[in-house]
Design a protein around this motif. Structure first.
Motif, mmCIF file in Angstrom:
data_model
loop_
_atom_site.group_PDB
_atom_site.id
_atom_site.type_symbol
_atom_site.label_atom_id
_atom_site.label_comp_id
_atom_site.label_asym_id
_atom_site.label_seq_id
_atom_site.Cartn_x
_atom_site.Cartn_y
_atom_site.Cartn_z
ATOM 1 N N GLU A 31 0.847 24.207 33.833
ATOM 2 C CA GLU A 31 0.066 23.188 33.127
ATOM 3 C C GLU A 31 -0.436 23.695 31.781
ATOM 4 N N SER A 32 -0.713 24.985 31.695
ATOM 5 C CA SER A 32 -1.191 25.574 30.441
ATOM 6 C C SER A 32 -0.073 25.709 29.413
ATOM 7 N N GLY A 33 1.181 25.601 29.863
ATOM 8 C CA GLY A 33 2.328 25.768 28.976
ATOM 9 C C GLY A 33 2.815 27.200 28.881
ATOM 10 N N ILE A 49 9.247 35.424 36.918
ATOM 11 C CA ILE A 49 8.560 34.421 36.104
ATOM 12 C C ILE A 49 9.053 34.570 34.679
ATOM 13 N N LEU A 50 9.404 33.469 34.047
ATOM 14 C CA LEU A 50 9.741 33.436 32.626
ATOM 15 C C LEU A 50 8.545 32.823 31.919
ATOM 16 N N ALA A 51 7.948 33.568 30.990
ATOM 17 C CA ALA A 51 6.712 33.134 30.340
ATOM 18 C C ALA A 51 6.854 33.112 28.824
ATOM 19 N N ARG A 52 6.087 32.208 28.189
ATOM 20 C CA ARG A 52 6.081 32.110 26.731
ATOM 21 C C ARG A 52 4.632 31.996 26.250
ATOM 22 N N CYS A 53 4.008 33.128 26.089
ATOM 23 C CA CYS A 53 2.639 33.210 25.603
ATOM 24 C C CYS A 53 2.462 34.614 25.044
ATOM 25 N N LEU A 58 -0.708 36.571 29.005
ATOM 26 C CA LEU A 58 0.078 36.760 30.218
ATOM 27 C C LEU A 58 -0.638 37.702 31.179
ATOM 28 N N GLU A 59 -1.164 38.801 30.658
ATOM 29 C CA GLU A 59 -1.913 39.739 31.506
ATOM 30 C C GLU A 59 -3.109 39.037 32.151
ATOM 31 N N ASP A 60 -3.805 38.205 31.374
ATOM 32 C CA ASP A 60 -4.933 37.455 31.924
ATOM 33 C C ASP A 60 -4.490 36.568 33.081
ATOM 34 N N TYR A 61 -3.385 35.843 32.876
ATOM 35 C CA TYR A 61 -2.859 34.987 33.947
ATOM 36 C C TYR A 61 -2.488 35.813 35.171
ATOM 37 N N LEU A 62 -1.738 36.897 34.966
ATOM 38 C CA LEU A 62 -1.272 37.699 36.095
ATOM 39 C C LEU A 62 -2.436 38.305 36.872
ATOM 40 N N ASN A 63 -3.492 38.658 36.187
ATOM 41 C CA ASN A 63 -4.657 39.219 36.871
ATOM 42 C C ASN A 63 -5.341 38.206 37.791
ATOM 43 N N CYS A 64 -5.054 36.929 37.590
ATOM 44 C CA CYS A 64 -5.629 35.874 38.444
ATOM 45 C C CYS A 64 -4.724 35.503 39.615
ATOM 46 N N ASP A 65 -3.502 36.025 39.629
ATOM 47 C CA ASP A 65 -2.570 35.709 40.717
ATOM 48 C C ASP A 65 -3.117 36.276 42.026
ATOM 49 N N PRO A 66 -3.223 35.436 43.057
ATOM 50 C CA PRO A 66 -3.701 35.936 44.360
ATOM 51 C C PRO A 66 -2.871 37.113 44.890
ATOM 52 N N GLY A 88 19.972 22.968 24.048
ATOM 53 C CA GLY A 88 18.974 22.282 24.842
ATOM 54 C C GLY A 88 17.795 23.162 25.232
ATOM 55 N N PHE A 89 17.976 24.472 25.161
ATOM 56 C CA PHE A 89 16.906 25.383 25.557
ATOM 57 C C PHE A 89 15.867 25.621 24.449
ATOM 58 N N GLU A 90 16.163 25.160 23.250
ATOM 59 C CA GLU A 90 15.246 25.387 22.138
ATOM 60 C C GLU A 90 13.842 24.878 22.456
ATOM 61 N N LYS A 91 13.737 23.711 23.040
ATOM 62 C CA LYS A 91 12.437 23.114 23.353
ATOM 63 C C LYS A 91 11.716 23.895 24.448
ATOM 64 N N VAL A 92 12.461 24.483 25.348
ATOM 65 C CA VAL A 92 11.871 25.210 26.465
ATOM 66 C C VAL A 92 11.352 26.567 26.007
#
Length: 95
Positions: A31-33, A49-53, A58-66, A88-92
């Motif tokens: 939801e955060s993108g 996980i494929l991430a774009r941030c 990313l570290e902040d997010y991963l530290n919240c993973d249960p 087609g992947f440009e938008k992703v």
């Protein structure tokens, strides 16, 4: 862009017991993108996980993973810069 390679450190019964909470965490990250794709590895010894941030975010997010908070998985973060991609992947991939 980042590839996050999760490796389980415990029996799958412990992973499955925490899976619903992990999925809720994943939904928040989508939801955060920040997250583009995720899924189980085969054989089922972890996930990807494929991430774009930013790496910091990313570290902040991963530290919240249960899974991480409970010591169920190890995380390897691989940063890469896409040089080519299928149409087609440009938008992703571009945030």
């Amino acid at each position: 862009m980042f590839i996050v390679n999760l490796t389980y450190l415990v029996d799958l019964r412990e992973i499955d017991a925490e899976l619903a909470n992990h999925v809720e965490w994943l939904k928040h990250c989508y939801e955060s993108g920040a997250f583009v794709a995720s899924g189980r590895k085969k054989p089922r010894d972890g996930g990807i996980i494929l991430a774009r941030c930013t790496r910091e975010k990313l570290e902040d997010y991963l530290n919240c993973d249960p899974f991480r908070r409970k010591g169920l998985a190890r995380y390897e973060i691989i940063e890469f810069e896409p040089g080519m991609m299928a149409s087609g992947f440009e938008k992703v991939l571009v945030k």
